[in-house]
Design an enzyme around this catalytic site. Structure first.
Site, PDB file in Angstrom:
ATOM      1  N   LYS A   1       0.832  -1.219   0.000  1.00  0.00           N
ATOM      2  CA  LYS A   1       0.000   0.000   0.000  1.00  0.00           C
ATOM      3  C   LYS A   1       0.861   1.262   0.000  1.00  0.00           C
ATOM      4  CE  LYS A   1      -2.032  -0.545   4.036  1.00  0.00           C
ATOM      5  NZ  LYS A   1      -1.489  -1.778   4.605  1.00  0.00           N
TER       6      LYS A   1
ATOM      7  N   ARG B   1      -9.591   1.295   8.512  1.00  0.00           N
ATOM      8  CA  ARG B   1      -9.211  -0.085   8.799  1.00  0.00           C
ATOM      9  C   ARG B   1     -10.277  -0.825   9.582  1.00  0.00           C
ATOM     10  NH1 ARG B   1      -3.288   1.017   9.019  1.00  0.00           N
ATOM     11  NH2 ARG B   1      -2.089  -0.838   9.470  1.00  0.00           N
TER      12      ARG B   1
ATOM     13  N   ARG C   1      11.549  -6.043   4.612  1.00  0.00           N
ATOM     14  CA  ARG C   1      11.198  -4.631   4.425  1.00  0.00           C
ATOM     15  C   ARG C   1      12.099  -3.706   5.239  1.00  0.00           C
ATOM     16  NH1 ARG C   1       5.077  -2.525   4.914  1.00  0.00           N
ATOM     17  NH2 ARG C   1       5.168  -3.326   7.046  1.00  0.00           N
TER      18      ARG C   1
ATOM     19  N   ARG D   1      11.180  -1.186  10.627  1.00  0.00           N
ATOM     20  CA  ARG D   1      10.072  -0.812  11.491  1.00  0.00           C
ATOM     21  C   ARG D   1      10.033  -1.736  12.697  1.00  0.00           C
ATOM     22  NH1 ARG D   1       4.594   0.207   8.163  1.00  0.00           N
ATOM     23  NH2 ARG D   1       3.818  -0.857  10.010  1.00  0.00           N
TER      24      ARG D   1
ATOM     25  N   ARG E   1      -0.890  -8.494  13.462  1.00  0.00           N
ATOM     26  CA  ARG E   1      -1.476  -7.482  12.567  1.00  0.00           C
ATOM     27  C   ARG E   1      -2.314  -8.148  11.477  1.00  0.00           C
ATOM     28  NH1 ARG E   1       3.872  -5.224  10.861  1.00  0.00           N
ATOM     29  NH2 ARG E   1       2.838  -3.736   9.520  1.00  0.00           N
TER      30      ARG E   1
HETATM   31  P1  AMP Z   1       0.790   1.092   9.068  1.00  0.00           P
HETATM   32  O1  AMP Z   1       1.969   1.995   8.866  1.00  0.00           O
HETATM   33  O2  AMP Z   1      -0.368   1.475   8.178  1.00  0.00           O
HETATM   34  O3  AMP Z   1       1.130  -0.359   8.984  1.00  0.00           O
HETATM   35  O4  AMP Z   1       0.265   1.346  10.568  1.00  0.00           O
HETATM   36  C1  AMP Z   1       1.114   1.119  11.676  1.00  0.00           C
HETATM   37  C2  AMP Z   1       0.316   1.169  12.965  1.00  0.00           C
HETATM   38  O5  AMP Z   1      -0.334   2.453  13.078  1.00  0.00           O
HETATM   39  C3  AMP Z   1      -0.811   0.165  13.074  1.00  0.00           C
HETATM   40  O6  AMP Z   1      -0.364  -1.101  13.520  1.00  0.00           O
HETATM   41  C4  AMP Z   1      -1.713   0.854  14.098  1.00  0.00           C
HETATM   42  O7  AMP Z   1      -1.187   0.742  15.403  1.00  0.00           O
HETATM   43  C5  AMP Z   1      -1.607   2.313  13.704  1.00  0.00           C
HETATM   44  N1  AMP Z   1      -2.633   2.682  12.697  1.00  0.00           N
HETATM   45  C6  AMP Z   1      -2.407   3.195  11.449  1.00  0.00           C
HETATM   46  N2  AMP Z   1      -3.558   3.411  10.800  1.00  0.00           N
HETATM   47  C7  AMP Z   1      -4.539   3.013  11.635  1.00  0.00           C
HETATM   48  C8  AMP Z   1      -5.957   2.957  11.534  1.00  0.00           C
HETATM   49  N3  AMP Z   1      -6.599   3.340  10.419  1.00  0.00           N
HETATM   50  N4  AMP Z   1      -6.647   2.492  12.606  1.00  0.00           N
HETATM   51  C9  AMP Z   1      -6.038   2.122  13.737  1.00  0.00           C
HETATM   52  N5  AMP Z   1      -4.705   2.107  13.891  1.00  0.00           N
HETATM   53  C10 AMP Z   1      -3.948   2.563  12.854  1.00  0.00           C
END
Ligand code: AMP
Length: 229
Positions: free
Chosen positions: A25, A98, A137, A170, A181
């Site tokens: 994404k 999400r 990654r 990360r 996740r």
């Molecule tokens: P990502 O970078 O999109 O993988 O997001 C990393 C972390 O940010 C996730 O594991 C959540 O803890 C938090 N996060 C990001 N976007 C959301 C969302 N839409 N709803 C809830 N938590 C989020």
């Protein structure tokens, strides 16, 4: 409920990119934003930046983020509203919504702005491939660009090919957190995909292809001129 709408006369696309962790994404959203001249909003990247800067919002999210759990819906909606509330052009949302509640909050917010999403793109990748991707990654700690070891970068010690910044891994890119996740994705995000399918907004893309092939498929389904590479 928001109805789908075509891009505005100025060509603004209001997009959502949705997919499991490591489905690509982030990099597809960045490419798409660059090509269309629209805003890229990764809620995860914005929250990580708040944490780095130790803002009040960052501190509210820290424990949840460290445990790779989802941040409460209201906080994420607050992030989205403050990042694109004053933005009148197009955008691509990456990692939001999400949960079903987030999708409904977004619809209400868009309704108030007399605006609507133009498309939702779901990147579909088999779980086994995602596991491999998580392990390989690396991300730029400065610009946030994600890379896979062995593609444009071969080591985390290299400089970021996009901005020259420092690369790193990360904290949530390990197998244990990936399973956590992914489980959350299946339980709460797959219903969001169905929600957009019912609204007639959903487009699915085979995210298991090479990044350039995925991008070409996205360009085709959005009716864009293909990029020459
Ligand atoms: P990502 O970078 O999109 O993988 O997001 C990393 C972390 O940010 C996730 O594991 C959540 O803890 C938090 N996060 C990001 N976007 C959301 C969302 N839409 N709803 C809830 N938590 C989020």
């Amino acid at each position: 409920m928001s109805l789908s709408a075509p891009p505005s006369e100025t060509g603004d696309h209001r997009l959502v990119l949705i997919g499991a962790p490591a489905s690509g994404k982030g990099s597809q959203a960045k490419r798409l934003a660059k090509k269309l001249g629209i805003r890229h909003l990764s809620t995860g990247a914005v929250i990580r930046d708040h944490m780095r800067r130790k803002t009040e919002l960052g501190e509210r999210c820290r424990d949840t983020m460290n445990e790779a759990r989802l941040v409460p819906d209201e906080i994420v909606m607050e992030v989205v509203a403050s990042e694109i509330g004053n933005h009148h052009g197009g955008y691509v949302l990456d990692g939001f919504p999400r949960t079903l509640q987030q999708a409904e909050m977004l619809d209400d917010w868009l309704d108030q702005r007399v605006s609507a999403l133009t498309a939702v793109i779901s990147l579909e990748v088999p779980k086994e491939d995602l596991e491999q991707r998580v392990l390989s990654r690396v991300v730029c700690l400065d610009c946030g660009y994600p890379f896979r070891l062995g593609e444009r970068v071969t080591s985390v010690d290299q400089a970021c090919p996009e901005c020259g910044g420092q690369l790193g891994q990360r904290a949530d890119d390990n197998i244990g957190m990936f399973h956590q996740r992914y489980g959350e994705f299946e339980a709460v995000t797959v219903p969001v995909i169905d929600y957009y399918r019912r609204q007639g907004l959903l487009q699915t893309v085979d995210g298991g292809q090479l990044p350039d092939e995925v991008f070409t498929e996205i360009e085709n389904l959005l009716d864009l001129q293909p990029s020459r590479s």
